[in-house]
Design a protein around this motif. Structure first.
Motif, mmCIF file in Angstrom:
data_model
loop_
_atom_site.group_PDB
_atom_site.id
_atom_site.type_symbol
_atom_site.label_atom_id
_atom_site.label_comp_id
_atom_site.label_asym_id
_atom_site.label_seq_id
_atom_site.Cartn_x
_atom_site.Cartn_y
_atom_site.Cartn_z
ATOM 1 N N HIS A 101 0.867 -1.240 0.166
ATOM 2 C CA HIS A 101 0.030 0.005 0.008
ATOM 3 C C HIS A 101 0.825 1.340 -0.015
ATOM 4 O O HIS A 101 1.924 1.424 0.676
ATOM 5 C CB HIS A 101 -0.870 0.022 1.338
ATOM 6 N N ALA A 102 0.498 2.270 -0.871
ATOM 7 C CA ALA A 102 1.437 3.386 -1.132
ATOM 8 C C ALA A 102 0.946 4.634 -0.033
ATOM 9 O O ALA A 102 0.593 5.647 -0.345
ATOM 10 C CB ALA A 102 1.132 3.985 -2.418
ATOM 11 N N SER A 103 1.061 4.149 1.323
ATOM 12 C CA SER A 103 1.048 5.219 2.422
ATOM 13 C C SER A 103 1.394 4.364 3.605
ATOM 14 O O SER A 103 2.140 3.203 3.821
ATOM 15 C CB SER A 103 -0.702 5.461 2.658
ATOM 16 N N LEU A 104 1.657 5.192 4.561
ATOM 17 C CA LEU A 104 2.111 4.864 5.902
ATOM 18 C C LEU A 104 0.884 4.420 6.816
ATOM 19 O O LEU A 104 0.367 5.494 7.313
ATOM 20 C CB LEU A 104 3.169 5.814 6.616
ATOM 21 N N LEU A 105 0.557 3.242 6.643
ATOM 22 C CA LEU A 105 -0.715 2.718 7.274
ATOM 23 C C LEU A 105 -0.675 3.034 8.943
ATOM 24 O O LEU A 105 0.559 2.924 9.292
ATOM 25 C CB LEU A 105 -1.187 1.294 7.034
ATOM 26 N N PRO A 106 -1.670 3.358 9.589
ATOM 27 C CA PRO A 106 -2.906 3.333 9.044
ATOM 28 C C PRO A 106 -3.577 4.590 8.385
ATOM 29 O O PRO A 106 -4.824 4.594 7.984
ATOM 30 C CB PRO A 106 -3.703 3.315 10.671
ATOM 31 N N GLN A 107 -2.751 5.481 8.171
ATOM 32 C CA GLN A 107 -3.207 6.609 7.294
ATOM 33 C C GLN A 107 -3.400 6.340 5.951
ATOM 34 O O GLN A 107 -2.570 5.729 5.299
ATOM 35 C CB GLN A 107 -2.357 8.014 7.820
ATOM 36 N N LYS A 194 -6.918 9.772 8.256
ATOM 37 C CA LYS A 194 -7.157 10.354 7.146
ATOM 38 C C LYS A 194 -7.263 9.272 5.859
ATOM 39 O O LYS A 194 -6.555 8.246 5.861
ATOM 40 C CB LYS A 194 -5.644 11.125 6.665
ATOM 41 N N SER A 195 -8.407 9.522 5.065
ATOM 42 C CA SER A 195 -8.757 8.529 4.299
ATOM 43 C C SER A 195 -8.284 8.727 2.831
ATOM 44 O O SER A 195 -7.830 10.016 2.714
ATOM 45 C CB SER A 195 -10.202 8.330 4.261
ATOM 46 N N ALA A 196 -8.403 7.947 1.974
ATOM 47 C CA ALA A 196 -7.788 8.026 0.505
ATOM 48 C C ALA A 196 -8.930 7.599 -0.528
ATOM 49 O O ALA A 196 -8.615 6.495 -1.259
ATOM 50 C CB ALA A 196 -6.556 7.442 0.290
ATOM 51 N N PRO A 197 -10.169 8.074 -0.474
ATOM 52 C CA PRO A 197 -11.199 7.445 -1.294
ATOM 53 C C PRO A 197 -10.857 7.651 -2.721
ATOM 54 O O PRO A 197 -9.741 8.431 -3.292
ATOM 55 C CB PRO A 197 -12.500 8.396 -1.041
ATOM 56 N N LYS A 198 -11.564 6.813 -3.591
ATOM 57 C CA LYS A 198 -11.161 6.804 -4.861
ATOM 58 C C LYS A 198 -11.828 8.342 -5.651
ATOM 59 O O LYS A 198 -12.663 8.897 -4.898
ATOM 60 C CB LYS A 198 -12.188 5.690 -5.858
ATOM 61 N N ILE A 199 -11.027 8.593 -6.515
ATOM 62 C CA ILE A 199 -11.029 9.901 -7.245
ATOM 63 C C ILE A 199 -11.855 9.707 -8.457
ATOM 64 O O ILE A 199 -11.872 9.143 -9.411
ATOM 65 C CB ILE A 199 -9.906 10.674 -7.307
ATOM 66 N N PHE A 200 -12.835 10.680 -8.431
ATOM 67 C CA PHE A 200 -13.854 10.786 -9.820
ATOM 68 C C PHE A 200 -13.800 12.029 -10.358
ATOM 69 O O PHE A 200 -12.953 12.978 -9.710
ATOM 70 C CB PHE A 200 -15.242 10.611 -9.203
ATOM 71 N N LYS A 201 -14.220 12.172 -11.660
ATOM 72 C CA LYS A 201 -14.224 13.660 -12.253
ATOM 73 C C LYS A 201 -14.554 14.764 -11.581
ATOM 74 O O LYS A 201 -14.074 15.910 -11.346
ATOM 75 C CB LYS A 201 -14.772 13.569 -13.684
#
Length: 303
Positions: A101-107, A194-201
């Protein structure tokens, strides 16, 4: 198990490190380009070039797919930028399944951790390997590596560095699991996640009511893809690069300032000042710097 270019680096590193990759699982071919021809994923293209068997299930619980996957008798499954796995898949190999995963979990749990770290103005991120469990991105951490986020980083530049660093971490994790010598650290609790939800237009539209620095970070976190956008001359305008602007424009009541005499710029008013557009692409035109853009584009704006 992976699909985009980000996963190719890890797969290539595994192959070059003499790990026995018995098969690859990736997304089905999808229509792409002007002719909408079926196009294999980057992971499939690499796997085929190295003669590695490729599985492309539509549904991960399909009995035929599960039987085929089981037939490879893998000791360990590695997941990099793939979809959520059902328990019947991640629980299959005796040594488990781990994810990069491309973050420092749990963030920054979620689909777009690199984007959101930049958008939120972070100065540090990293990569994490962890074992899969029921809740997404919550399993026990194996290894983590930090990576700075520089002032002018974009999703493009940071993506490349994390892709390479992540590939190294994947190999390190595989070797540690093989040697049965690795940590399993429960993810630390945090007051604010801090969450990283899917990005839409819709996510990518610039909100000019934010601070200038927040807008600059927003643009960086979406450049070069999927790209922040606004409207200009009644058309969609993609914005690839901005800077925080200072100057006499703060005296005007207009929301936009343009000058094309001794200095060329296009600036939008923000909550606390002005944002200068440096690279953009108006609908129907090519991507260009602001000077070239203003030389060839007539704008119906107040300045």
């Amino acid at each position: 198990m992976g699909t985009p270019e980000f996963a190719v680096s890890s797969l290539q590193k595994l192959v070059e490190s003499d790990c026995e990759v018995v098969a690859v699982v990736t997304a089905p071919d999808k229509p792409a380009g002007r002719g909408l021809q079926l196009t294999p994923s980057p992971v499939k293209q690499f796997a085929v070039s190295r003669g590695i068997p490729v599985l492309q299930p539509e549904k991960l619980k399909n009995p035929d797919f599960l039987a085929e996957l089981r037939s490879y008798q893998a000791d360990l499954q590695v997941v990099v930028a793939f979809r959520m796995l059902p328990q019947v898949v991640w629980n299959m190999p005796p040594k488990g399944t781990f994810n990069l995963h491309a973050s420092l979990l749990p963030q920054y749990r979620g689909a777009a951790p690199i984007n959101w770290a930049i958008i939120n103005g972070e100065t540090q991120t990293g990569v994490t390997t962890f074992f899969l469990e029921h809740e997404i991105d919550t399993g026990k951490i194996i290894f983590q590596e930090t990576e700075p986020i520089y002032y002018d980083d974009t999703i493009g530049t940071l993506y490349e560095r994390l892709m390479r660093k992540g590939a190294e971490l994947v190999v390190q994790t595989v070797k540690a699991v093989e040697a049965a010598n690795y940590p399993q650290t429960p993810q630390p609790s945090a007051e604010t996640l801090k969450s990283a939800p899917k990005i839409f237009k819709e996510t990518c539209e610039i909100n000019w009511n934010q601070s200038s620095e927040s807008i600059r970070n927003f643009v960086r976190g979406l450049s070069p893809y999927p790209t922040a956008w606004t409207t200009l001359n009644g058309k969609i305008c993609k914005v690839f690069k901005t800077s925080v602007a200072n100057g006499q424009e703060s005296l005007t009541s207009s929301d936009t300032a343009i000058r094309t005499d001794n200095k060329t710029y296009l600036r939008f008013k923000s909550a606390d000042g002005w944002v200068a557009i440096e690279e953009l692409q108006l609908e129907g035109k090519k991507r260009m710097g602001i000077e070239e853009f203003l030389r060839g584009t007539k704008l119906t704006l107040n300045s």
